[in-house]
Write an enzyme that holds these catalytic residues in place. Structure first.
Site, PDB file in Angstrom:
ATOM      1  N   SER A 152      34.458  30.967  56.128  1.00 13.66           N
ATOM      2  CA  SER A 152      35.300  31.856  56.933  1.00 13.66           C
ATOM      3  C   SER A 152      35.285  33.254  56.340  1.00 13.66           C
ATOM      4  O   SER A 152      35.210  33.420  55.109  1.00 13.66           O
ATOM      5  CB  SER A 152      36.732  31.338  56.946  1.00 13.66           C
ATOM      6  OG  SER A 152      37.592  32.322  57.464  1.00 13.66           O
ATOM      7  N   TYR A 165      43.029  28.890  51.503  1.00 14.73           N
ATOM      8  CA  TYR A 165      41.942  28.735  52.486  1.00 14.73           C
ATOM      9  C   TYR A 165      40.750  29.633  52.131  1.00 14.73           C
ATOM     10  O   TYR A 165      39.594  29.198  52.127  1.00 14.73           O
ATOM     11  CB  TYR A 165      42.532  29.087  53.854  1.00 14.73           C
ATOM     12  CG  TYR A 165      41.621  29.008  55.039  1.00 14.73           C
ATOM     13  CD1 TYR A 165      41.337  27.790  55.640  1.00 14.73           C
ATOM     14  CD2 TYR A 165      41.076  30.169  55.598  1.00 14.73           C
ATOM     15  CE1 TYR A 165      40.529  27.728  56.764  1.00 14.73           C
ATOM     16  CE2 TYR A 165      40.277  30.124  56.723  1.00 14.73           C
ATOM     17  CZ  TYR A 165      39.994  28.899  57.303  1.00 14.73           C
ATOM     18  OH  TYR A 165      39.202  28.835  58.411  1.00 14.73           O
ATOM     19  N   LYS A 169      37.059  28.405  51.135  1.00 10.11           N
ATOM     20  CA  LYS A 169      35.926  28.794  51.980  1.00 10.11           C
ATOM     21  C   LYS A 169      34.874  29.555  51.169  1.00 10.11           C
ATOM     22  O   LYS A 169      33.670  29.393  51.380  1.00 10.11           O
ATOM     23  CB  LYS A 169      36.415  29.651  53.150  1.00 10.11           C
ATOM     24  CG  LYS A 169      37.228  28.877  54.195  1.00 10.11           C
ATOM     25  CD  LYS A 169      36.451  27.738  54.804  1.00 10.11           C
ATOM     26  CE  LYS A 169      37.026  27.243  56.119  1.00 10.11           C
ATOM     27  NZ  LYS A 169      36.343  26.034  56.598  1.00 10.11           N
TER      28      LYS A 169
HETATM   29  N1  LIG Z   1      38.487  29.006  64.896  1.00 10.19           N
HETATM   30  C1  LIG Z   1      38.075  29.999  64.139  1.00 10.19           C
HETATM   31  O1  LIG Z   1      38.052  31.173  64.554  1.00 10.19           O
HETATM   32  C2  LIG Z   1      37.593  29.735  62.744  1.00 10.19           C
HETATM   33  C3  LIG Z   1      37.293  30.837  61.935  1.00 10.19           C
HETATM   34  C4  LIG Z   1      36.786  30.618  60.664  1.00 10.19           C
HETATM   35  C5  LIG Z   1      36.572  29.322  60.215  1.00 10.19           C
HETATM   36  N2  LIG Z   1      36.913  28.265  61.025  1.00 10.19           N
HETATM   37  C6  LIG Z   1      36.678  26.928  60.482  1.00 10.19           C
HETATM   38  O2  LIG Z   1      36.007  26.144  61.455  1.00 10.19           O
HETATM   39  C7  LIG Z   1      36.406  24.779  61.306  1.00 10.19           C
HETATM   40  C8  LIG Z   1      36.878  24.223  62.652  1.00 10.19           C
HETATM   41  O3  LIG Z   1      38.062  24.906  63.033  1.00 10.19           O
HETATM   42  P1  LIG Z   1      38.685  24.867  64.503  1.00 10.19           P
HETATM   43  O4  LIG Z   1      39.083  26.263  64.797  1.00 10.19           O
HETATM   44  O5  LIG Z   1      37.772  24.146  65.407  1.00 10.19           O
HETATM   45  O6  LIG Z   1      40.027  24.043  64.239  1.00 10.19           O
HETATM   46  P2  LIG Z   1      40.650  22.768  64.994  1.00 10.19           P
HETATM   47  O7  LIG Z   1      41.993  22.569  64.390  1.00 10.19           O
HETATM   48  O8  LIG Z   1      40.536  22.930  66.466  1.00 10.19           O
HETATM   49  O9  LIG Z   1      39.676  21.595  64.572  1.00 10.19           O
HETATM   50  C9  LIG Z   1      39.617  21.097  63.257  1.00 10.19           C
HETATM   51  C10 LIG Z   1      39.458  19.597  63.335  1.00 10.19           C
HETATM   52  O10 LIG Z   1      39.329  19.091  61.997  1.00 10.19           O
HETATM   53  C11 LIG Z   1      40.043  17.865  61.931  1.00 10.19           C
HETATM   54  N3  LIG Z   1      40.426  17.605  60.544  1.00 10.19           N
HETATM   55  C12 LIG Z   1      41.287  18.311  59.783  1.00 10.19           C
HETATM   56  N4  LIG Z   1      41.418  17.759  58.571  1.00 10.19           N
HETATM   57  C13 LIG Z   1      40.596  16.665  58.559  1.00 10.19           C
HETATM   58  C14 LIG Z   1      40.313  15.687  57.585  1.00 10.19           C
HETATM   59  N5  LIG Z   1      40.890  15.692  56.381  1.00 10.19           N
HETATM   60  N6  LIG Z   1      39.412  14.723  57.888  1.00 10.19           N
HETATM   61  C15 LIG Z   1      38.812  14.682  59.107  1.00 10.19           C
HETATM   62  N7  LIG Z   1      39.095  15.581  60.088  1.00 10.19           N
HETATM   63  C16 LIG Z   1      39.967  16.563  59.811  1.00 10.19           C
HETATM   64  C17 LIG Z   1      41.266  18.076  62.835  1.00 10.19           C
HETATM   65  O11 LIG Z   1      41.832  16.838  63.267  1.00 10.19           O
HETATM   66  C18 LIG Z   1      40.674  18.899  63.970  1.00 10.19           C
HETATM   67  O12 LIG Z   1      40.300  18.113  65.076  1.00 10.19           O
HETATM   68  C19 LIG Z   1      37.466  24.745  60.225  1.00 10.19           C
HETATM   69  O13 LIG Z   1      36.888  24.413  58.985  1.00 10.19           O
HETATM   70  C20 LIG Z   1      37.965  26.166  60.198  1.00 10.19           C
HETATM   71  O14 LIG Z   1      38.510  26.502  58.952  1.00 10.19           O
HETATM   72  C21 LIG Z   1      37.431  28.447  62.266  1.00 10.19           C
END
Ligand SMILES: NC(=O)c1ccc[n+]([C@@H]2O[C@H](COP(=O)([O-])OP(=O)(O)OC[C@H]3O[C@@H](n4cnc5c(N)ncnc54)[C@H](O)[C@@H]3O)[C@@H](O)[C@H]2O)c1
Length: 306
Positions: A152, A165, A169
């Site tokens: 991230s 976080y 990351k």
């Molecule tokens: N959305 C963004 O803009 C963004 C930006 C930077 C990084 N990210 C990263 O992308 C990834 C996905 O994020 P997202 O936005 O889709 O979030 P989200 O909350 O929609 O999806 C994350 C999923 O991970 C699952 N999860 C969490 N902890 C878990 C565990 N211990 N074991 C198994 N599953 C688990 C959750 O149940 C969820 O379905 C994350 O790592 C997040 O940090 C997202």
């Protein structure tokens, strides 16, 4: 050559929702069989529910693809072993790891509890160790593997309230830098995705910034990020150790670089006043390089000293 993963097996964590779901579906569209992992908890990592992972499996099957659900916790070493085992037991191979599962426990540093720190580091960073550690023997044995880990910009450049976080990351950057070297002779490519997308994790944030949430559902949909992940997960990707930024409307690359710096004769000692006098030159980014490894930085160091 078209990007295809026919006959290959991918494990995507946190694939029941958001970005992971989009990655799993896109990989399946490109021919991969997918282990859809998701423990189904809340954004802060509480609770558990098998249905999000199962629903994505159903979606993939409805498109004619092949997938299985896994409800394990990525922070658990043993659960990650079982994810790899499930792929091997079901399809006899594993080619791709997409380490995507994630949670948030945002708090300013002075309010962050030890538990908020430990849990976030466990889910994000330890996940990557767990998955790589268990997939590595398989990848080495078949002399093939592709890894994409979700980092991230919070860690790459910083964001208020995300010390846990951001550190987790950015830790992935260090893990990638070592794993790319250890995987090199086994055709294992390890890369990062730094996404930006409208998901349940970011919806409130975007709304709080006064952004048009309805518009963002289209322009910041996770499906804008998935092509970069599918490419890096495919045999077409022959680069390792890079970080791709992807968010609706832009793809780019983030990279740690090293300045030319200032060399001096180390038979003499310099003091802080001398260091200050050289500070601008030390930090000047002109001619900065991207060393592949510590060995290369050492070679640059001795070459500069002559
Ligand atoms: N959305 C963004 O803009 C963004 C930006 C930077 C990084 N990210 C990263 O992308 C990834 C996905 O994020 P997202 O936005 O889709 O979030 P989200 O909350 O929609 O999806 C994350 C999923 O991970 C699952 N999860 C969490 N902890 C878990 C565990 N211990 N074991 C198994 N599953 C688990 C959750 O149940 C969820 O379905 C994350 O790592 C997040 O940090 C997202």
């Amino acid at each position: 050559m078209a990007v295809r993963l026919d006959g290959q097996v991918a494990l995507v964590t946190g694939a029941g929702r958001g970005l992971g779901r989009a990655y799993a579906i896109d990989l399946a569209k490109h021919g991969a069989k997918v282990v859809v992992n998701d423990f189904g908890g809340s954004v802060s990592g509480e609770g558990a529910d098998d249905s999000p992972a199962q629903q994505v499996v159903n979606e993939i099957k409805a498109m004619g693809g092949d997938a299985i659900a896994n409800g394990g916790d990525v922070g658990s070493y043993d659960d990650c072993y079982n994810m790899v085992k499930q792929a091997m037991d079901t399809w006899g191979r594993l080619d791709v790891i997409v380490a995507n599962a994630g949670i948030l426990r945002d708090l300013a540093l002075h309010n962050m509890s030890e538990n908020d720190w430990d849990l976030v580091v466990r889910v994000h960073l330890k996940q990557c160790y767990n998955l790589l550690r268990h997939a590595w023997p398989v990848f080495r044995q078949q002399a093939y593997g592709r890894v994409v880990m979700a980092t991230s910009s919070s860690g790459l450049v910083g964001n208020f309230g995300q010390a846990n976080y951001g550190a987790a990351k950015a830790g992935m950057l260090g893990l990638m830098n070592v794993a790319k070297i250890e995987g090199e002779k086994y055709n294992i490519m390890v890369n990062l995705i730094s996404p930006g997308a409208m998901t349940r994790m970011t919806e409130n944030l975007m709304a709080g910034r006064g952004e048009d949430v309805e518009e963002r559902k289209q322009t910041s949909a996770p499906e804008h990020v998935a092509p970069a992940v599918t490419y890096m997960a495919s045999p077409n990707c022959t680069v390792s150790g890079i970080c791709i930024d992807a968010n609706g409307g832009r793809y780019g690359r983030s990279q740690m670089v090293r300045t030319v710096g200032v060399s001096y004769d180390p038979h003499e000692f310099k003091d802080a006043d001398w260091f200050e006098s050289q500070f601008d030159k030390i930090c000047d980014m002109t001619g900065a390089t991207e060393p592949w490894s510590m060995r290369e930085t050492r070679q640059q160091h001795y070459a500069a000293k002559g």
